[in-house]
Design a protein around this motif. Structure first.
Motif, PDB file in Angstrom:
ATOM      1  N   ARG A   1       0.638  -1.263  -0.095  1.00 54.09           N
ATOM      2  CA  ARG A   1       0.216  -0.184   0.069  1.00 54.09           C
ATOM      3  C   ARG A   1       0.786   1.257   0.404  1.00 54.09           C
ATOM      4  N   VAL A   2       0.503   2.294  -0.331  1.00 61.77           N
ATOM      5  CA  VAL A   2       1.462   3.280  -0.566  1.00 61.77           C
ATOM      6  C   VAL A   2       0.281   5.052  -0.685  1.00 61.77           C
ATOM      7  N   VAL A   3       0.925   5.582   0.172  1.00 65.41           N
ATOM      8  CA  VAL A   3      -0.485   6.704   0.729  1.00 65.41           C
ATOM      9  C   VAL A   3       0.751   7.590   1.099  1.00 65.41           C
ATOM     10  N   SER A   4      -0.072   9.439   0.500  1.00 65.65           N
ATOM     11  CA  SER A   4       0.830  10.878   1.131  1.00 65.65           C
ATOM     12  C   SER A   4      -0.500  10.980   1.371  1.00 65.65           C
ATOM     13  N   PRO A   5      -0.647  11.441   2.958  1.00 63.95           N
ATOM     14  CA  PRO A   5      -1.452  12.853   3.569  1.00 63.95           C
ATOM     15  C   PRO A   5      -0.610  14.472   2.847  1.00 63.95           C
ATOM     16  N   SER A   6      -1.640  15.400   2.209  1.00 70.37           N
ATOM     17  CA  SER A   6      -1.863  16.655   1.815  1.00 70.37           C
ATOM     18  C   SER A   6      -1.654  17.409   3.051  1.00 70.37           C
TER      19      SER A   6
ATOM     20  N   HIS B   1     -11.383   6.805   5.442  1.00 69.78           N
ATOM     21  CA  HIS B   1     -10.689   5.760   4.713  1.00 69.78           C
ATOM     22  C   HIS B   1      -9.255   5.536   4.635  1.00 69.78           C
ATOM     23  N   LEU B   2      -8.175   4.787   4.688  1.00 69.76           N
ATOM     24  CA  LEU B   2      -7.337   5.065   3.984  1.00 69.76           C
ATOM     25  C   LEU B   2      -6.419   5.122   2.501  1.00 69.76           C
ATOM     26  N   HIS B   3      -7.512   4.838   2.436  1.00 73.29           N
ATOM     27  CA  HIS B   3      -7.352   4.070   0.839  1.00 73.29           C
ATOM     28  C   HIS B   3      -8.568   4.933  -0.413  1.00 73.29           C
ATOM     29  N   ALA B   4      -9.184   6.193   0.191  1.00 76.98           N
ATOM     30  CA  ALA B   4     -10.267   6.678  -0.141  1.00 76.98           C
ATOM     31  C   ALA B   4     -10.370   8.542  -0.351  1.00 76.98           C
ATOM     32  N   ALA B   5      -9.891   8.414  -1.473  1.00 73.95           N
ATOM     33  CA  ALA B   5      -9.460   9.750  -1.954  1.00 73.95           C
ATOM     34  C   ALA B   5     -10.678  10.328  -1.314  1.00 73.95           C
ATOM     35  N   GLN B   6     -10.368  11.829  -2.128  1.00 71.33           N
ATOM     36  CA  GLN B   6     -11.490  12.313  -1.162  1.00 71.33           C
ATOM     37  C   GLN B   6     -11.484  14.012  -2.262  1.00 71.33           C
TER      38      GLN B   6
ATOM     39  N   MET C   1      -2.068   5.932  -3.627  1.00 65.55           N
ATOM     40  CA  MET C   1      -1.966   5.899  -4.883  1.00 65.55           C
ATOM     41  C   MET C   1      -1.775   4.031  -5.097  1.00 65.55           C
ATOM     42  N   ALA C   2      -1.381   3.782  -4.319  1.00 62.39           N
ATOM     43  CA  ALA C   2      -2.281   1.767  -3.973  1.00 62.39           C
ATOM     44  C   ALA C   2      -2.935   1.591  -3.157  1.00 62.39           C
ATOM     45  N   PRO C   3      -4.354   1.307  -3.257  1.00 61.26           N
ATOM     46  CA  PRO C   3      -4.568   1.191  -4.405  1.00 61.26           C
ATOM     47  C   PRO C   3      -5.335   2.530  -4.388  1.00 61.26           C
ATOM     48  N   ILE C   4      -5.025   2.769  -5.579  1.00 59.93           N
ATOM     49  CA  ILE C   4      -6.251   4.221  -6.205  1.00 59.93           C
ATOM     50  C   ILE C   4      -7.927   3.673  -5.796  1.00 59.93           C
ATOM     51  N   ASP C   5      -8.687   4.942  -5.915  1.00 60.80           N
ATOM     52  CA  ASP C   5     -10.452   4.896  -5.565  1.00 60.80           C
ATOM     53  C   ASP C   5     -10.805   5.374  -7.089  1.00 60.80           C
ATOM     54  N   PHE C   6     -10.794   5.144  -7.813  1.00 60.84           N
ATOM     55  CA  PHE C   6     -11.158   5.116  -9.275  1.00 60.84           C
ATOM     56  C   PHE C   6     -12.057   5.388  -9.481  1.00 60.84           C
ATOM     57  N   ALA C   7     -13.322   4.781  -8.483  1.00 59.83           N
ATOM     58  CA  ALA C   7     -14.659   5.684  -8.604  1.00 59.83           C
ATOM     59  C   ALA C   7     -14.895   6.828  -8.272  1.00 59.83           C
TER      60      ALA C   7
END
Length: 186
Positions: A6-11, A53-58, A100-106
């Motif tokens: 899993r790959v994440v990056s906070p803004s 959620h950790l892997h949810a785009a906003q 960035m992994a997984p990407i919330d494409f929805a």
């Protein structure tokens, strides 16, 4: 490119606080990218609210003319570009991808179906990048909703420069707005 990683990056500070805890609690290995350019950014952290959620785009800014999808340190730059575009009469939706992994494409596809245009911005080179995967997947999942090709904005296709040249390499609001102008011109 590793399944299960899993790959994440906070803004922002709130995401950084919650996402690092979620990453530690995850049963999968998580790469947590901390944007060094944002270390000194101060903002409130909501300790009472439930984290996303950790892997949810906003969607952090709602718009109708085009979508900007980005993550980490480019989110404030994208918001700045959206503010400038608003003064010029354009309504830009900004999505913080966060993962960035997984990407919330929805979330991204839903936005593209509404706006018809997508600009993907990040600090990395655009060749074989997160933006490449997003562009390909959006073309696959929302092709008939696109009114313009997906435009990618990233670092130039050169090795990462020394610190004194870093600002010339990294995308700024002007480079994002140039891409927005290109997608709006179709």
């Amino acid at each position: 490119h590793t399944p299960g990683l899993r790959v994440v990056s906070p803004s922002n500070s709130n995401d950084a606080y919650w996402m690092i805890q979620q990453a530690i609690e995850s049963t999968d290995p998580v790469l947590f990218f901390e944007p060094k350019r944002r270390y000194w950014q101060k903002s409130a952290v909501n300790l009472d609210g439930a984290p996303a959620h950790l892997h949810a785009a906003q969607v952090i800014r709602v718009g109708t003319d085009a979508t900007i999808a980005t993550y980490g340190p480019m989110v404030p730059v994208a918001l700045q570009a959206a503010e400038i575009a608003a003064t010029e009469g354009h309504s830009l939706e900004v999505i913080d991808i966060r993962s960035m992994a997984p990407i919330d494409f929805a979330t991204i596809v839903e936005s593209v179906k509404k706006t018809g245009r997508l600009v993907v911005a990040h600090e990395a080179n655009t060749f074989v990048s997160v933006s490449s995967e997003i562009a390909a997947r959006v073309a696959e999942l929302a092709f008939y909703h696109l009114e313009a090709p997906v435009i990618r904005v990233g670092g130039f296709d050169v090795p990462y420069p020394a610190a004194k040249l870093e600002e010339l390499f990294l995308p700024d609001a002007d480079r994002i707005l140039e891409a927005v102008d290109r997608v709006l011109a179709y």
